[in-house]
Motif scaffolding. Structure first.
Motif, mmCIF file in Angstrom:
data_model
loop_
_atom_site.group_PDB
_atom_site.id
_atom_site.type_symbol
_atom_site.label_atom_id
_atom_site.label_comp_id
_atom_site.label_asym_id
_atom_site.label_seq_id
_atom_site.Cartn_x
_atom_site.Cartn_y
_atom_site.Cartn_z
ATOM 1 N N UNK A 1 0.853 -1.188 0.000
ATOM 2 C CA UNK A 1 0.000 0.000 0.000
ATOM 3 C C UNK A 1 0.890 1.240 0.000
ATOM 4 N N UNK A 2 1.026 1.853 -1.182
ATOM 5 C CA UNK A 2 1.931 2.991 -1.308
ATOM 6 C C UNK A 2 1.406 4.240 -0.616
ATOM 7 N N UNK A 3 0.096 4.362 -0.453
ATOM 8 C CA UNK A 3 -0.439 5.551 0.218
ATOM 9 C C UNK A 3 0.015 5.591 1.673
ATOM 10 N N UNK A 4 0.022 4.447 2.318
ATOM 11 C CA UNK A 4 0.466 4.391 3.711
ATOM 12 C C UNK A 4 1.952 4.718 3.809
ATOM 13 N N UNK A 5 2.745 4.135 2.919
ATOM 14 C CA UNK A 5 4.187 4.385 2.946
ATOM 15 C C UNK A 5 4.486 5.847 2.623
ATOM 16 N N UNK A 6 3.797 6.417 1.642
ATOM 17 C CA UNK A 6 4.038 7.810 1.279
ATOM 18 C C UNK A 6 3.620 8.765 2.385
ATOM 19 N N UNK A 7 2.598 8.389 3.159
ATOM 20 C CA UNK A 7 2.196 9.255 4.272
ATOM 21 C C UNK A 7 3.272 9.291 5.359
ATOM 22 N N UNK A 8 4.163 8.328 5.365
ATOM 23 C CA UNK A 8 5.298 8.337 6.292
ATOM 24 C C UNK A 8 6.512 8.976 5.628
ATOM 25 N N UNK A 9 6.744 8.655 4.360
ATOM 26 C CA UNK A 9 7.927 9.166 3.662
ATOM 27 C C UNK A 9 7.881 10.673 3.439
ATOM 28 N N UNK A 10 6.735 11.215 3.043
ATOM 29 C CA UNK A 10 6.682 12.638 2.698
ATOM 30 C C UNK A 10 7.066 13.553 3.856
ATOM 31 N N UNK A 11 6.526 13.363 5.058
ATOM 32 C CA UNK A 11 6.969 14.252 6.135
ATOM 33 C C UNK A 11 8.420 14.025 6.547
ATOM 34 N N UNK A 12 8.887 12.783 6.472
ATOM 35 C CA UNK A 12 10.231 12.516 6.974
ATOM 36 C C UNK A 12 11.328 12.803 5.944
ATOM 37 N N UNK A 13 11.082 12.545 4.672
ATOM 38 C CA UNK A 13 12.142 12.704 3.680
ATOM 39 C C UNK A 13 12.169 14.088 3.042
ATOM 40 N N UNK A 14 11.038 14.781 3.010
ATOM 41 C CA UNK A 14 11.024 16.119 2.427
ATOM 42 C C UNK A 14 11.327 17.144 3.504
ATOM 43 N N UNK A 15 11.485 18.374 3.117
ATOM 44 C CA UNK A 15 11.856 19.433 4.038
ATOM 45 C C UNK A 15 13.285 19.857 3.771
ATOM 46 N N UNK A 16 13.774 20.792 4.537
ATOM 47 C CA UNK A 16 15.126 21.311 4.354
ATOM 48 C C UNK A 16 16.125 20.465 5.120
ATOM 49 N N UNK A 17 17.245 20.175 4.458
ATOM 50 C CA UNK A 17 18.304 19.408 5.097
ATOM 51 C C UNK A 17 19.407 20.318 5.646
ATOM 52 N N UNK A 18 19.467 21.559 5.191
ATOM 53 C CA UNK A 18 20.453 22.521 5.670
ATOM 54 C C UNK A 18 19.762 23.850 5.947
ATOM 55 N N UNK A 19 20.262 24.576 6.912
ATOM 56 C CA UNK A 19 19.775 25.920 7.195
ATOM 57 C C UNK A 19 20.671 26.929 6.494
ATOM 58 N N UNK A 20 20.091 28.027 6.062
ATOM 59 C CA UNK A 20 20.843 29.124 5.477
ATOM 60 C C UNK A 20 20.730 30.326 6.411
ATOM 61 N N UNK A 21 21.622 31.315 6.265
ATOM 62 C CA UNK A 21 21.518 32.493 7.135
ATOM 63 C C UNK A 21 20.155 33.188 7.039
ATOM 64 N N UNK A 22 19.559 33.228 5.857
ATOM 65 C CA UNK A 22 18.250 33.874 5.744
ATOM 66 C C UNK A 22 17.172 33.080 6.488
ATOM 67 N N UNK A 23 17.321 31.769 6.583
ATOM 68 C CA UNK A 23 16.378 30.966 7.360
ATOM 69 C C UNK A 23 16.550 31.226 8.854
ATOM 70 N N UNK A 24 17.794 31.336 9.291
ATOM 71 C CA UNK A 24 18.062 31.574 10.700
ATOM 72 C C UNK A 24 17.588 32.974 11.102
#
Length: 156
Positions: free
Chosen positions: A89-112
């Motif tokens: 069931x890919x919908x269940x797996x994607x509901x876990x993957x999207x929040x955990x794998x997406x997003x920013x991996x590094x902060x920039x000075x403008x983010x801080x």
């Protein structure tokens, strides 16, 4: 072993040099044409402020990056287990993957500094409404014209 370490060091230095872009001396985001007056020299406080935000961002990334990598790694493994345990069931797996794998991996000075938004966790996929609940039709518009009494093509 010593040769392997030197190859890694050379690779890191080459990667940093390739990632950096060319910069003119005195260029602080100036986009003026060639031959125009040089930009006014800003105070030393701007330089030290920029350095301070860079150092603060680096220190924040010392904590943020490992935490994000652990979160993404655990989310990837958990999503994979959910995929297997639910019979693909890919919908269940994607509901876990999207929040955990997406997003920013590094902060920039403008983010801080708060000038640019950042996301530790990506946004989860919106869940479709449950199938067992029926959607109620919208209420009728009291100002809508009445429906025709006969089909199209007939004269009144």
């Amino acid at each position: 072993m010593k040769r392997w370490r030197s190859m890694v060091a050379v690779g890191l230095v080459a990667g940093v040099m390739l990632a950096a872009g060319p910069v003119r001396a005195g260029d602080e985001g100036d986009t003026s044409a060639v031959g125009s007056e040089p930009p006014a020299v800003s105070g030393e406080s701007d330089t030290w402020s920029t350095v301070a935000w860079g150092v603060l961002t680096g220190l924040a990334n010392v904590v943020y990056v490992p935490a994000k990598l652990v979160y993404a790694g655990l989310g990837g493994v958990t999503g994979g287990m959910a995929l297997g345990l639910t019979g693909g069931d890919t919908k269940t797996a994607e509901s876990i993957w999207e929040p955990s794998l997406f997003g920013n991996y590094f902060l920039t000075p403008s983010m801080v500094q708060g000038q640019e938004p950042f996301s530790f966790a990506g946004s989860p996929a919106s869940a479709p409404p449950p199938e067992h609940e029926e959607q109620a039709p919208p209420p009728p518009d009291p100002y809508a014209p009445p429906p025709p009494r006969h089909g199209p093509g007939y004269d009144s």
